[in-house]
Structure formats: structure tokens, C-alpha cells
Design an enzyme around this catalytic site. Structure first.
Site, PDB file in Angstrom:
ATOM      1  N   CYS A 175      -2.799  -4.731  -7.516  1.00  7.61           N
ATOM      2  CA  CYS A 175      -2.495  -3.303  -7.644  1.00  7.61           C
ATOM      3  C   CYS A 175      -2.721  -2.816  -9.068  1.00  7.61           C
ATOM      4  CB  CYS A 175      -1.065  -3.017  -7.208  1.00  7.61           C
ATOM      5  SG  CYS A 175       0.207  -3.693  -8.293  1.00  7.61           S
ATOM      6  N   SER A 194       0.832  -1.199   0.000  1.00  7.85           N
ATOM      7  CA  SER A 194       0.000   0.000   0.000  1.00  7.85           C
ATOM      8  C   SER A 194       0.872   1.256   0.000  1.00  7.85           C
ATOM      9  CB  SER A 194      -0.910   0.004   1.230  1.00  7.85           C
ATOM     10  OG  SER A 194      -0.142   0.177   2.410  1.00  7.85           O
TER      11      SER A 194
END
Length: 505
Positions: free
Chosen positions: A287, A232
């Protein structure tokens, strides 16, 4: 949590063997499809962190002296073993991550591309030579390994993401300490055993299981020369800042909010198929997943209808079952609750929930961490559900009036990982690839992950550091250059003493 004796404990890989932990700290490892705890993983203490890094340093000292030919031979052996036994690894990934077997096999195949690239490392690690740069002086460059390098990988790709880094690092002569996610740690141990079988010296590939303590140990230990990370954005920023402060090279790949811009001339059946694939594959835990469809009006209603129809036909269930489903569960119950919370936010902000996956239950897997494919229309661009990464099977539709409005929305976002345009207009596509401020672009390709001989990485808050993963940039990251200026003096003509600054006369 403390250890439990009635389930297996997953340990470290240090000095070429599984090493049981004595830290007394563990974390649970679940089967996401059933919700049952199937193992526990050791969480390293400081002594084990130090031991792992020291072993890697010894491994580096031996490995860096191996000839190119010998290193290449071991890389080829690893490649062949991986190809022959990748089904075993896929089963481990499905059991601990939850993605379906075919998706796990696809993950391995993309990682294997980097292994195959790394077998040709001799060409990518050679220096340059200029003879007689000045009279009687030759100048040449050497590319040498860094030493011990750290790889911190996420839960969503327990095989592919480590393989983005360790084949290149090892080929270049480094040793690797891999810290896998504690949510699905077994793939890393399986790959360590494969390296051992391929002939890699002990200590060159180390697996350090752990949590933030292990991460910080790698970020701060002076022996570790670089850090490679995928995860993240907040954690990527922390990794980059902390490791940089301790003098390390860093490539920290962060989060994303990937958009698909659909122009009115696009084939909407193809677009709907690709939106399903890119939005719901691996339950959206990618992602590079498409999470926002920017529909240039007047196509939104028709496109939403086509996507909704396809959602109703998806098979969802345990990734190891037969016939194989198309989508599995999320990684944990906590993550499922987080994804559900974002749908709540979108609804509260006025969005229309077209297909709601919040109460989905997979037949026969009532205790699993499933979240159904969700489709949301008219998401306000001010909503946190739009601006933040959800990392689940949630596809949002934002209606725009023009190509220019869609580009402006993409470019104004904090992330710059991947994006795509769907159109039959070559001029619009060419304009898009030049105007968009994103690192990886697909033209009628929804998930534009580059092949191994290019490099993977985004812009803006999706990448911290100057180097992308794998490809030529990967080899540049894992080597450092020496420039050598050489002259073999002729005693009869050496010219005597000169205290001036060296120059080329």
C-alpha cells in the site's frame, strides 16, 4: 470449496492450541512461485467464530489482571523468540506469499519494531494525577484495556501488519482475535505458537481462519470492542461502516495511489534506483508502493531511459531459490489477471507501454503467478489505470510542467496514503511537506513508512476512523480512559448537604 484429504488443512488457534475445523469449508493455499496448491485453509462457520470470541473473552479476563511487570516480561520473551527464529517465519511468508526471503525478513524487522515499542508500554499507558484540584479533592485518570479486539489483516504483509496491532493491544491488556488472509494464513499460526512459548495465557491471542463470514462475525459480535483493518479502500469503508454501526472503535486503513514528484534538480540515478525499489519491491503488492512518477519536464525521457535500463537487470523468480532473486510472483493467478487488465486499460487509453510485463515467465517457474516489471509513459490522468490502485509491479510516468502542477495532481486524488518528493532544493521540500494533502511524506525517501514510535496512516480514502496504527495513537486506540474524582471526607469539616451542581469555589 470443500475439504481435500490429500493436502494439509490449516486450522484455527483457539484456547492456546491448533483447532481443526468442522465447518467443512476450505480455501486453497498456493505457492505463488510454482502455481501449485500446497495446502488448504479452514473457513470458520458461526459456531467456530463464537468459540474463538468466547475463548478470547476468557483470556482477556485473566490477562487484564496481570501486573505490568508480568505482562512486560512476556512481551520481552516474545521479542527474543521472534528475533532468534525469524528466519522460520520468513520462509513461511516466502512460501505462501511469494516475496523473496530478504523482503520477508525486512517485513518481520519492521513488525518487530512495534513489538519493541510495546515492551515499553508502561510509560504509554499511565494516567495523570492532580492533587487538590478542589479543596480536599484529587482528580486522576486511568487507562484501561478495551477487552476483546479484532484484527483483520491483508495478504501482502502476513506478519508485519498483524504486528502493527497485536503487540500494542496485548501490552495494553486486551486479548486479540486475528483473522489473517486466507491466501497466506500460516504466519499467523506460527506467531500464535511463539506467543504460547513466550508464556502468554491461553485465549489472549486467537487466530480465526475464514472468509467474509468470519469478518462479519468480528464486526457484529457485541463482545468484540474494536476492529483494526488494512486492505483495499472499498473493504476498509465497509469495515468502518459496519463495525461503527455495531458500536465498535475502528481503525480501517485503505488503499493508495502513491506519487513520487521528481524535480529537475534531482539526481536522476538516485531517483531511478529508488523508483525501481519502491515500484517493484514485493512485486508492487504494497500500500506504500510508488505507482506514479510525476516527472517535471524536461527530465522525463532521461529518467525513463534510466529506469528501463535497471528493469532489464532485475532478477525475477522463486523467492526461495539461490541466488535469491530480487522480485517474486504475485499472490494468485486472479490477481495477476487483474493487474494485466489495468495495463490493457492504460494502453487502450493512449499510454505508451515502455516495458511490458504481461507475458513474462520466470525460468523454471512457468506455472507461477509472475508478472514482469512494467513501465508506462504518458498515462492519461483520466484513465482508470491512473486513478485506481493497481497493486502490482506497474510504474506509471506522468509528465508535468511544474512543481505546482504535480502538487495539484497529488492533492486532487481520492487517496492520501503516502507520497515522496525528490529534489536537492530544501525550500521546495519544505513547501511540499506543508502543502501536500497526504498522511505520510518522504523527502528523498520513496516509501516513508514511519518508525514504530510514530504512527502509520493516511488521509482521505486511505484511512477510515480517527486513529492511525501503532505509536502513541495505537496505545490510545487500545485503551480507554477513566477520570476519577476522589475525596476522603473529614467528618468534622465535610460541609453538610448541598444540592447544587459540583463546582470549584
Amino acid at each position: 470449496m470443500t475439504g481435500t484429504t490429500d493436502i494439509p488443512t490449516i486450522g484455527h488457534w483457539i484456547d492456546g492450541a491448533v483447532r481443526a475445523s468442522e465447518s467443512g469449508r476450505t480455501a486453497p493455499v498456493y505457492n505463488p512461485a510454482t502455481g501449485a496448491q500446497q495446502a488448504q485453509v479452514a473457513l470458520a462457520d458461526q459456531a467456530e467464530i463464537d468459540e474463538a470470541i468466547a475463548s478470547a473473552q476468557r483470556g482477556y479476563e485473566e490477562w487484564s489482571r496481570y501486573s505490568i511487570a508480568k505482562r512486560q516480561s512476556i512481551l520481552f520473551s516474545f521479542r527474543e523468540l521472534l528475533n532468534a527464529r525469524k528466519g522460520e517465519l520468513a520462509e513461511i511468508i516466502t512460501r505462501e506469499h511469494g516475496k523473496v526471503l530478504s523482503d520477508a525478513m525486512g517485513e518481520i524487522a519492521r513488525g518487530q519494531e512495534v513489538v519493541e515499542l510495546a515492551t515499553g508500554f508502561a510509560h504509554l499507558t499511565k494516567g495523570a494525577f492532580n492533587e487538590n484540584a478542589s479543596t480536599g479533592i484529587d482528580v486522576y485518570s486511568l487507562k484501561q484495556p478495551l477487552g476483546v479486539v479484532g484484527v483483520i489483516s491483508p495478504f501482502n504483509f502476513p506478519a508485519m501488519v498483524p504486528m502493527w496491532f497485536f503487540p500494542v493491544a496485548i501490552a495494553a491488556g486486551n486479548s486479540v482475535v486475528l483473522k489473517p488472509s486466507e491466501k497466506d494464513p500460516s504466519a499467523a499460526l506460527w506467531m500464535a505458537e511463539l506467543w504460547k512459548e513466550a508464556g502468554l495465557p491461553d485465549g489472549v491471542f486467537t487466530v480465526l481462519q475464514g472468509d467474509k463470514l468470519a469478518v462479519d462475525g468480528l464486526l457484529t459480535d457485541p463482545v468484540v470492542q474494536s476492529i483494526s483493518f488494512v486492505g483495499s479502500t472499498p473493504i476498509a469503508k465497509y469495515i468502518y461502516e459496519t463495525a461503527s454501526q455495531h458500536g465498535k472503535r475502528v481503525q480501517a486503513l485503505g488503499g493508495a495511489k502513491n506519487h513520487m514528484l521528481v524535480l529537475p534538480d534531482a539526481d536522476l540515478d538516485i531517483v531511478a534506483d529508488q523508483a525501481i525499489n519502491a515500484g517493484y519491491g514485493a512485486a508492487g503488492e504494497r500500500c506504500m508502493a510508488i505507482s506514479v512518477v510525476l516527472a517535471v519536464e524536461p527530465i522525463a525521457d532521461e529518467l525513463i531511459e534510466k529506469i528501463s535500463q535497471r528493469i532489464g537487470e532485475l532478477r525475477i523468480g522463486d523467492g526461495a531459490s539461490h541466488p535469491e532473486p530480487q522480485m517474486g510472483p504475485l499472490i494468485t493467478a486472479e490477481h495477476r489477471a487483474k493487474v494485466s487488465g489495468y495495463v490493457d486499460i492504460a494502453e487502450a487509453d493512449g499510454a505508451k507501454i515502455v516495458v511490458d510485463g504481461r507475458d513474462f515467465t520466470a525460468p523454471g517457474c512457468e506455472d507461477g503467478f509472475f508478472f514482469g516489471p512494467t513501465l508506462i509513459d504518458d498515462v492519461p490522468t483520466s484513465s482508470r489505470a491512473y486513478t485506481e490502485e493497481i497493486f502490482g509491479p506497474v510504474l506509471e510516468v506522468v509528465r508535468v510542467k511544474s512543481y505546482d502542477e504535480g502538487v495539484e495532481l497529488i492533492n486532487s486524488g481520492q487517496f492520501g496514503n503516502g507520497t515522496a518528493i525528490f529534489t536537492n532544493d530544501g525550500g521546495a521540500a519544505r513547501r511540499f511537506q506543508n502543502e501536500i494533502q497526504v498522511g505520510m511524506i518522504g523527502i528523498n525517501v520513496p516509501i516513508p513508512v514511519p518508525v514504530a514510535y510514530h504512527s502509520f496512516g493516511g488521509w482521505k480514502q486511505s484511512l477510515f476512523g480517527d486513529s492511525k496504527a501503532y505509536g502513541v495513537q495505537g496505545f490510545e486506540f487500545f485503551t480507554r480512559e477513566k477520570a476519577v474524582t476522589s475525596r476522603w471526607l473529614d467528618p468534622a469539616t465535610h460541609g453538610g448537604i448541598n444540592l447544587g451542581f459540583p463546582q470549584n469555589d
